[in-house]
Design an enzyme around this catalytic site. Structure first.
Site, mmCIF file in Angstrom:
data_model
loop_
_atom_site.group_PDB
_atom_site.id
_atom_site.type_symbol
_atom_site.label_atom_id
_atom_site.label_comp_id
_atom_site.label_asym_id
_atom_site.label_seq_id
_atom_site.Cartn_x
_atom_site.Cartn_y
_atom_site.Cartn_z
ATOM 1 N N CYS A 168 -63.954 27.379 -7.835
ATOM 2 C CA CYS A 168 -63.425 28.175 -8.948
ATOM 3 C C CYS A 168 -64.494 28.529 -9.983
ATOM 4 O O CYS A 168 -64.282 29.431 -10.792
ATOM 5 C CB CYS A 168 -62.272 27.443 -9.625
ATOM 6 S SG CYS A 168 -60.949 27.027 -8.495
ATOM 7 N N HIS A 205 -61.066 30.146 -16.836
ATOM 8 C CA HIS A 205 -60.542 30.060 -15.472
ATOM 9 C C HIS A 205 -59.028 29.852 -15.561
ATOM 10 O O HIS A 205 -58.540 29.068 -16.366
ATOM 11 C CB HIS A 205 -61.216 28.894 -14.751
ATOM 12 C CG HIS A 205 -60.616 28.604 -13.412
ATOM 13 N ND1 HIS A 205 -60.388 29.589 -12.490
ATOM 14 C CD2 HIS A 205 -60.163 27.448 -12.855
ATOM 15 C CE1 HIS A 205 -59.835 29.047 -11.409
ATOM 16 N NE2 HIS A 205 -59.683 27.754 -11.616
ATOM 17 N N ASN A 234 -53.647 30.649 -9.507
ATOM 18 C CA ASN A 234 -55.072 30.327 -9.482
ATOM 19 C C ASN A 234 -55.699 30.978 -8.242
ATOM 20 O O ASN A 234 -55.456 30.526 -7.123
ATOM 21 C CB ASN A 234 -55.231 28.801 -9.455
ATOM 22 C CG ASN A 234 -56.686 28.357 -9.442
ATOM 23 O OD1 ASN A 234 -57.598 29.167 -9.273
ATOM 24 N ND2 ASN A 234 -56.902 27.063 -9.603
HETATM 25 O O1 UT7 Z 1 -59.154 25.199 -10.022
HETATM 26 C C1 UT7 Z 1 -58.793 23.853 -10.042
HETATM 27 C C2 UT7 Z 1 -57.528 23.670 -9.248
HETATM 28 N N1 UT7 Z 1 -56.726 22.541 -9.554
HETATM 29 C C3 UT7 Z 1 -56.056 22.318 -10.720
HETATM 30 O O2 UT7 Z 1 -56.213 23.017 -11.677
HETATM 31 C C4 UT7 Z 1 -55.090 21.163 -10.749
HETATM 32 C C5 UT7 Z 1 -54.974 20.522 -12.108
HETATM 33 N N2 UT7 Z 1 -53.757 19.713 -12.167
HETATM 34 C C6 UT7 Z 1 -52.540 20.237 -12.498
HETATM 35 O O3 UT7 Z 1 -52.438 21.423 -12.797
HETATM 36 C C7 UT7 Z 1 -51.348 19.316 -12.544
HETATM 37 O O4 UT7 Z 1 -51.783 17.984 -12.355
HETATM 38 C C8 UT7 Z 1 -50.261 19.661 -11.473
HETATM 39 C C9 UT7 Z 1 -49.587 20.973 -11.838
HETATM 40 C C10 UT7 Z 1 -50.922 19.763 -10.105
HETATM 41 C C11 UT7 Z 1 -49.193 18.578 -11.452
HETATM 42 O O5 UT7 Z 1 -48.600 18.463 -12.740
HETATM 43 P P1 UT7 Z 1 -48.372 17.044 -13.389
HETATM 44 O O6 UT7 Z 1 -47.707 17.261 -14.678
HETATM 45 O O7 UT7 Z 1 -49.699 16.315 -13.380
HETATM 46 O O8 UT7 Z 1 -47.356 16.398 -12.378
HETATM 47 P P2 UT7 Z 1 -47.470 15.023 -11.587
HETATM 48 O O9 UT7 Z 1 -48.441 15.154 -10.456
HETATM 49 O O10 UT7 Z 1 -47.671 13.913 -12.574
HETATM 50 O O11 UT7 Z 1 -46.038 14.878 -11.004
HETATM 51 C C12 UT7 Z 1 -44.908 14.600 -11.850
HETATM 52 C C13 UT7 Z 1 -43.673 14.626 -10.996
HETATM 53 C C14 UT7 Z 1 -43.789 13.824 -9.713
HETATM 54 O O12 UT7 Z 1 -42.532 13.251 -9.425
HETATM 55 P P3 UT7 Z 1 -42.242 11.701 -9.755
HETATM 56 O O13 UT7 Z 1 -43.253 10.953 -8.943
HETATM 57 O O14 UT7 Z 1 -42.438 11.573 -11.224
HETATM 58 O O15 UT7 Z 1 -40.842 11.542 -9.293
HETATM 59 C C15 UT7 Z 1 -44.089 14.848 -8.661
HETATM 60 O O16 UT7 Z 1 -43.678 14.472 -7.370
HETATM 61 O O17 UT7 Z 1 -43.410 15.968 -10.585
HETATM 62 C C16 UT7 Z 1 -43.274 16.015 -9.161
HETATM 63 N N3 UT7 Z 1 -43.754 17.289 -8.699
HETATM 64 C C17 UT7 Z 1 -42.945 18.360 -8.572
HETATM 65 N N4 UT7 Z 1 -41.631 18.520 -8.816
HETATM 66 C C18 UT7 Z 1 -41.126 19.757 -8.596
HETATM 67 C C19 UT7 Z 1 -45.009 17.645 -8.326
HETATM 68 N N5 UT7 Z 1 -45.044 18.930 -7.975
HETATM 69 C C20 UT7 Z 1 -43.778 19.401 -8.108
HETATM 70 C C21 UT7 Z 1 -43.174 20.646 -7.905
HETATM 71 N N6 UT7 Z 1 -41.857 20.775 -8.166
HETATM 72 N N7 UT7 Z 1 -43.883 21.722 -7.471
#
Ligand code: UT7
Length: 330
Positions: free
Chosen positions: A112, A259, A289
């Site tokens: 990226c 970005h 993204n």
């Molecule tokens: O160019 C670089 C590319 N990468 C990035 O920019 C990634 C950077 N990271 C992020 O943007 C965030 O960490 C994410 C959007 C990927 C995830 O968001 P988060 O607020 O960190 O969520 P999390 O991983 O802490 O997950 C919270 C909950 C989990 O459920 P439990 O374990 O609390 O029951 C996940 O399983 O949300 C759940 N979850 C979802 N639920 C519905 C994760 N993805 C989803 C989804 N829909 N798509």
């Protein structure tokens, strides 16, 4: 003193729209979760068109917009982490498609952060008398590399391409580039060698910290939380470092183009840096993204709004983990 001027931009997005509602038909997710956690409503997916083709269309649009003849391009730089071929470099195919018959060509892969690294490279070539016009194209077709059973990662990414033609400028440009290879396993996509047929080959060892099962190792692997934390710090550091080099403050910048990974990452960095939100361009809602293509897509969308004399700050981060920022005066 280095300096760059953007004389043309272009972009190309594939037709197929993958909305958050579409994701809710294939995964346990919904528009409310995706939009509130990422700011994304939809992204494009290239069903059949290869990256080189999307990138060539964006590049042709940028060259046309610049008004120069393709024969006047001295170098084609392609930033991509999802090329269609190991070789040749995607830039060579773009060079042929655009008709940049006098240009050298090579690719840059810093995921990226690719457009930032490519623009920095271009500015260094432009210090040489032999290079006057450089075409930078950034294109990604990430859909084949994402795991569409992984609701955390697949919802973030989209396909598309964008390009800029740059030339020399007497107004100074500054850059700050960084790489933290210690964190390479926070975001990676391993080359699939499962069809190799050398009788001596055995499965090679996998990076530590792997997230998914072995059966899926050819898909993108992402530790979302680690990348998120890195991203907010990296954007803040990169902006502060490049402004310090330029002897400027945040108030001296007319336009920030970050970005476009996640609107919450952008909002946190904007808050920490105390930037006026109206100076920060965000389009993540409609494209998601698109990795290296994010920043030039913003430039292409802004088009004529980028006026001569404007001071612009580009800032990005990505797999590597890499990051960087550029300040230039148009
Ligand atoms: O160019 C670089 C590319 N990468 C990035 O920019 C990634 C950077 N990271 C992020 O943007 C965030 O960490 C994410 C959007 C990927 C995830 O968001 P988060 O607020 O960190 O969520 P999390 O991983 O802490 O997950 C919270 C909950 C989990 O459920 P439990 O374990 O609390 O029951 C996940 O399983 O949300 C759940 N979850 C979802 N639920 C519905 C994760 N993805 C989803 C989804 N829909 N798509």
């Amino acid at each position: 003193m280095r300096g760059i001027k953007i004389i043309g931009t272009g972009m190309y997005m594939p037709d197929t729209v993958a909305s958050n509602d579409w994701f809710s038909t294939i995964l346990d997710t919904n528009d409310e979760w995706i939009y509130s956690r990422t700011g994304i409503r939809e992204r494009r997916i290239s069903e059949t068109e290869p990256n080189w083709s999307m990138s060539s269309k964006a590049a042709k649009a940028a060259v046309e917009n610049s008004g120069i003849d393709p024969s006047e391009i001295d170098l084609v730089l392609a930033a991509t982490c999802s090329p269609d071929y190991f070789y040749p470099a995607m830039s060579c195919i773009v060079q042929q498609q655009v008709g940049a018959v006098n240009a050298a060509a090579f690719d840059i892969n810093s995921a990226c952060t690719g457009f930032i690294n490519a623009l920095d490279t271009a500015s260094r070539f432009l210090q040489d008398d032999d290079y006057r016009n450089i075409l930078i194209v950034a294109g990604e077709r990430l859909a084949p590399h994402c795991d569409y059973t992984d609701r955390t990662a697949s919802i973030l990414f989209g396909d598309g391409a964008a390009a800029a033609v740059v030339t020399k400028n007497s107004k100074p440009m500054y850059s700050y580039l960084s790489a933290k290879g210690d964190y390479f396993n926070a975001l990676y996509c391993k080359v699939d060698q499962s069809r190799a047929n050398c009788p001596l080959l055995k499965p090679d060892s996998l990076p530590e910290g792997i997230i998914n099962t072995e059966a899926k190792t050819h898909f993108m692997q992402m530790n979302g939380k680690a990348v998120y934390k890195f991203a907010v710090d990296a954007m803040e550091t990169a902006v502060n470092k490049v402004l310090a080099k330029a002897g400027l403050t945040t108030a001296d910048i007319d336009l920030y183009i970050p970005h476009q990974a996640n609107s919450r990452i952008i909002e946190s960095a904007v808050k920490n840096l105390k930037l006026p939100p109206e100076k920060v361009y965000v389009n993540v809602e409609k494209h998601g993204n698109t990795s290296s293509a994010c920043i030039p897509t913003c430039l292409a969308e802004l088009g004529d709004k980028i006026k001569e004399g404007m001071r612009i700050c580009l800032v990005g981060f990505g797999a590597g983990l890499t990051s960087g920022a550029i300040v230039f005066t148009q």
